[in-house]
Design a protein around this motif. Structure first.
Motif, PDB file in Angstrom:
ATOM      1  N   ARG A 120      11.502   0.996   1.692  1.00 18.49           N
ATOM      2  CA  ARG A 120      11.620   2.266   2.642  1.00 18.49           C
ATOM      3  C   ARG A 120      13.158   2.346   2.804  1.00 18.49           C
ATOM      4  O   ARG A 120      13.810   3.299   2.789  1.00 18.49           O
ATOM      5  CB  ARG A 120      10.637   2.341   3.682  1.00 18.49           C
TER       6      ARG A 120
ATOM      7  N   GLU B 180       3.263  -7.832   0.826  1.00 15.53           N
ATOM      8  CA  GLU B 180       2.951  -6.291   0.625  1.00 15.53           C
ATOM      9  C   GLU B 180       3.820  -5.598   1.522  1.00 15.53           C
ATOM     10  O   GLU B 180       4.374  -4.553   1.155  1.00 15.53           O
ATOM     11  CB  GLU B 180       1.543  -6.102   0.477  1.00 15.53           C
TER      12      GLU B 180
ATOM     13  N   THR C 119       7.180  -2.927   1.412  1.00 16.06           N
ATOM     14  CA  THR C 119       6.846  -1.752   1.749  1.00 16.06           C
ATOM     15  C   THR C 119       8.153  -1.314   2.435  1.00 16.06           C
ATOM     16  O   THR C 119       8.886  -0.389   2.323  1.00 16.06           O
ATOM     17  CB  THR C 119       5.748  -1.428   2.316  1.00 16.06           C
TER      18      THR C 119
END
Ligand code: SF4
Length: 895
Positions: free
Chosen positions: A655, A647, A651
């Protein structure tokens, strides 16, 4: 009281024994006592004068103390038992407050405190006034006083401590004491008290000169009568003077490769002497430097069935009763020590265990059953000791116990620097500076570091002056783990002081050792041939023929295969040629987890699918993986953690993609290409594109980067070659070659837990490894991270505003081209070697430990037992430190 000094310990002892005997004969109604370091030896010296001892007794110091207790009707008094020590100190640590000691783990601390407190008591080092500011020492005196308060009027820390508070009576009119090891303040006070009624003679190994070995005794020998017979050793040892060597013929020496070989050499020498000269085991003594030699000695002597004086110790941990108590404690509720001891007493146990448990019946402190286990482990230390009961045995001892009445063959082992003489460090509770301060206030102290070394030197001198038929001094060149060992300064001094002859050749040896020492049995033809082959080949396999190479190796290579060949040709041969792999294990392997991570990232980098579902589906498709996970709770835990880590990884990756102008172009892309006639193929994890530039990204489960120097020599070249393949495939310009470490980052310990995490700092932890290819337009850098001001948190690049330039992991297109040419040249050479059939055992290595850890493949190689890498015969193929600047050209900071 009479004090006798003199350095020649053996001479002095003999003379005193003679004097004692003669006086005892003249005064048959007076009783004489000789307190000896080794009563058996002194007894033998007396038996050189007489066959019976009527009014002479010989005993050790501790036996004398016991006798004083009985003679003075002090039997109500006792010294703390080990269980009492632990019980009281546990209580003090639990109830009192200390600056430096905590009660979290009391038992290891208690173990360290006991000898310190005993030494404190024996030295009467009372620094309770505010002389020492050190908190640790203040804590210690608090601990000592608290312990004293726990002891009632009949319980004492040391026997000497309570004896010197009494007016003592002793039935011996004349007492001789070997006093070198009884210099503590309390023992000295006791001796002085006895001297009021008794005729006391103290013997010290001392001479009023500057040598360290005399240092601890100067004060005690101020009024001494000297009894000495100087020898070459007693006059010159530890003087560092260049003297003419003693011509005495009985000193020998040898050097061994390792301590194990050293021990064997000594024991085989003893065997040979027994056979050749008709000697007995008791004619020999072995002096070992520290406990690391004990198991080597015991193992070798046991194999050869040789009797010796070392006791064989087996731990009580293996007793049935011991294990029964440990298991029973899992089911017993928390209660008082006494209650738990009563409950355990119901079990069927051996006698010693009942006695131990009964000794706890009066302890009413509350304890958890879990802690009781620790208490039991700390207090029940009844290891079983077995001593050989034969009189004809080799005496084995440390340097402070070297005593002999009859001349023996004495072997001194381990004369290596910091081993023998021992390394004495200023690490005690009282440091030298504290001792110096205390002495200013006339407070008695234990010996400081220099004096302790002096006492050790004193023991060495005494040992060297023992009557001996021969003395053999040996040292070894390295430890079994390959660390170099140096000869000690003492050995050098002995070499200078004595004429050391080479130890005699060994003729009787077990086969292995006979061959290791260069021997050869002509009838053993096959063995001799194999050994000769091994020596001549230097443990190298023969080269493969061209036909074998063609049959074994596939014409298509992966880059990781050529990287393996580069690291070790033999590993490549076993793995990719013979196809031998280690058996599958039940734990999850890094490559299995790596494939799973790649799979999830390839799906989810541009989609939003539930990670848990993807992971579960992936596992369902792989039967082997499924079995490993369903059969192991640990593996299930790993998978759950991995889902959470993924996870976070996604992320961060998303980004980075959002910030960067480079956009995802392809995933898990198959690439193949001919390089210098070699056909390579492989998969690229991710390809991003911006305008005419491509960047390739590799997901790794650990930190990885490109080291240009090593890349030119064939390490971590996969991504660089993939970049070449991708640019040619898409007809684009190279933009970047990047590594992304998917491993979860741990925040620095400097991060205050109560403050929120700085987001930028957090993302910096996930910066890409690898290089950016920067042309003069700086298009790639600007597109990779359009926002950065000073240092990018996406790529390893810094902008230096004052010079308007970029620094960091940057290559110019020209440098990249030169680098790829060098790599291709290198792998072409490797490929030619591979085709010629070279499968040498030549793993890469480096004399720089950090580089060695990167380039050497042996540590994790599963083929150790196949190649039999031999540190004496196989060499590392050392990597070089190249002049990158001159090879690639361009700005120095650019690479
Ligand atoms: S252990 Fe080292 S030398 Fe032996 S095969 Fe593996 S890498 Fe090569």
């Amino acid at each position: 009281m009479r004090v006798i000094n003199g350095l020649n310990y053996s001479y002095k002892l003999k003379e005193m024994v003679k004097e004692c005997y003669e006086k005892a004969m003249q005064h048959p109604f007076e009783i004489y006592l000789f307190i000896a370091e080794d009563p058996d030896i002194v007894e033998q010296l007396f038996f050189q004068h007489t066959h019976y001892l009527v009014n002479i007794e010989i005993m050790s110091w501790s036996k004398f103390i016991q006798q004083l207790i009985v003679e003075n009707h002090l039997t109500k008094h006792h010294v703390l038992t080990h269980t009492e020590w632990v019980y009281y100190l546990r209580d003090i640590l639990n109830t009192d407050k200390f600056h430096c000691f905590s009660n979290d783990q009391p038992y290891p601390l208690i173990d360290k405190f006991i000898p310190l407190i005993k030494a404190y008591d024996l030295n009467q080092t009372d620094y309770s006034q505010d002389i020492i500011k050190n908190l640790k020492l203040k804590d210690f005196i608090h601990l000592y006083k608290a312990l004293k308060e726990h002891c009632d009027e009949f319980t004492h820390i040391t026997a000497e401590g309570f004896l010197n508070q009494q007016d003592l009576y002793s039935s011996y009119q004349h007492i001789y004491i070997e006093a070198d090891h009884h210099i503590e303040a309390v023992k000295q006070t006791l001796i002085h008290q006895l001297a009021i009624q008794n005729d006391i003679t103290l013997l010290y190994t001392h001479q009023p000169d500057q040598r360290l070995m005399n240092l601890p005794f100067h004060e005690l020998c101020k009024e001494a009568l000297t009894l000495n017979e100087p020898t070459h050793i007693s006059e010159y040892l530890f003087t560092q003077k260049n003297t003419v060597s003693s011509t005495n013929e009985h000193y020998f020496t040898f050097i061994a490769p390792t301590p194990h070989q050293e021990v064997k050499r000594v024991i085989y020498s003893i065997q040979q002497k027994i056979v050749d000269e008709g000697l007995h085991y008791q004619d020999f003594m072995i002096v070992y430097p520290n406990s690391s030699y004990i198991h080597l000695l015991v193992d070798t002597l046991t194999v050869l069935n040789i009797p010796h004086s070392l006791s064989m110790t087996s731990s009580c941990v293996y007793d049935k009763s011991y294990q029964k108590i440990i298991s029973a404690l899992d089911c017993i509720p928390d209660s008082s020590i006494s209650d738990i001891a009563h409950q355990l007493h119901q079990e069927e146990l051996e006698k010693d265990y009942y006695e131990y448990l009964e000794s706890l019946f009066d302890y009413f402190d509350i304890i958890t059953a879990q802690e009781f286990k620790e208490f039991f482990t700390a207090t029940y230390i009844h290891n079983h000791q077995e001593k050989s009961n034969t009189l004809d045995q080799i005496k084995i001892c440390t340097i402070d116990k070297v005593k002999t009445a009859q001349p023996k063959h004495i072997f001194f082992l381990g004369l290596n620097e910091t081993i023998f003489p021992a390394l004495i460090k200023d690490t005690g509770l009282l440091l030298d500076e504290d001792i110096q301060l205390l002495r200013k206030f006339q407070i008695t102290t234990p010996l400081n570091t220099t004096e302790q070394l002096g006492a050790h030197h004193n023991d060495i001198l005494k040992a060297l002056l023992q009557p001996a038929i021969s003395m053999t001094f040996s040292y070894c060149k390295q430890t079994l783990s390959g660390e170099t060992l140096l000869q000690s300064s003492l050995y050098k001094e002995l070499e200078n002081l004595l004429t050391l002859h080479p130890a005699f050749e060994l003729n009787y040896l077990p086969l292995d050792d006979y061959y290791l020492s260069g021997g050869l049995i002509t009838e053993k033809e096959l063995l001799n041939k194999n050994i000769q082959d091994y020596i001549h080949s230097h443990n190298q396999p023969v080269q493969l023929s061209r036909e074998t190479v063609e049959k074994l190796y596939s014409p298509t290579l992966s880059v990781s295969q050529i990287e393996t060949y580069n690291k070790c040709p033999f590993q490549y041969f076993v793995q990719y040629g013979l196809g031998i792999y280690p058996t599958k294990e039940s734990q999850l392997l890094p490559n299995e987890l790596g494939s799973l991570v790649h799979y999830v990232l390839s799906i989810n980098i541009d989609q939003q699918v539930d990670i848990g579902t993807i992971v579960d589906n992936y596992i369902l498709q792989d039967e082997n993986l499924q079995t490993k996970i369903s059969n192991s709770h640990i593996n299930q835990y790993f998978i759950e953690q991995l889902k959470k880590d993924l996870e976070m990884t996604l992320t961060v990756l998303k980004r980075q993609l959002k910030i960067s102008q480079f956009q995802l172009h392809d995933k898990e892309k198959k690439v193949q290409h001919d390089i210098q006639g070699m056909h390579f193929k492989g998969f690229v994890d991710r390809i991003d594109q911006y305008q005419n530039y491509v960047s390739i990204i590799d997901y790794k489960s650990s930190a990885k980067d490109i080291d240009i120097n090593l890349a030119i020599q064939g390490f971590h070249i996969q991504m660089l070659l993939y970049l070449k393949m991708v640019t040619e495939l898409y007809q684009k310009d190279p933009g970047a070659v990047l590594y992304f470490n998917t491993k979860k980052r741990i925040l620095s310990v400097n991060q205050n837990m109560s403050e929120p995490v700085d987001e930028n700092e957090f993302y910096k932890q996930y910066r890409f490894g690898g290089y950016v290819v920067d042309d003069e337009s700086h298009t790639v850098i600007s597109a990779m991270d359009p926002n950065f001001d000073k240092k990018s948190d996406i790529i390893n690049v810094t902008y230096v505003k004052s010079r308007n330039e970029y620094k960091g992991q940057i290559l110019t297109p020209k440098q990249l081209k030169r680098l790829l040419e060098e790599i291709e040249k290198h792998i072409y050479t490797l490929y030619q070697k591979m085709l010629e059939g070279c499968i040498t055992i030549t793993p890469k290595g480096s004399d720089q430990s950090a580089t060695h850890a990167i380039v050497n493949p042996c540590r994790y190689c599963p083929y150790h037992s196949v190649c039999g890498f031999d540190v004496f015969y196989n060499d590392y193929d050392m990597v070089k430190f190249l002049d990158i600047q001159s090879i690639l050209g361009g700005e120095e900071d650019a690479v």
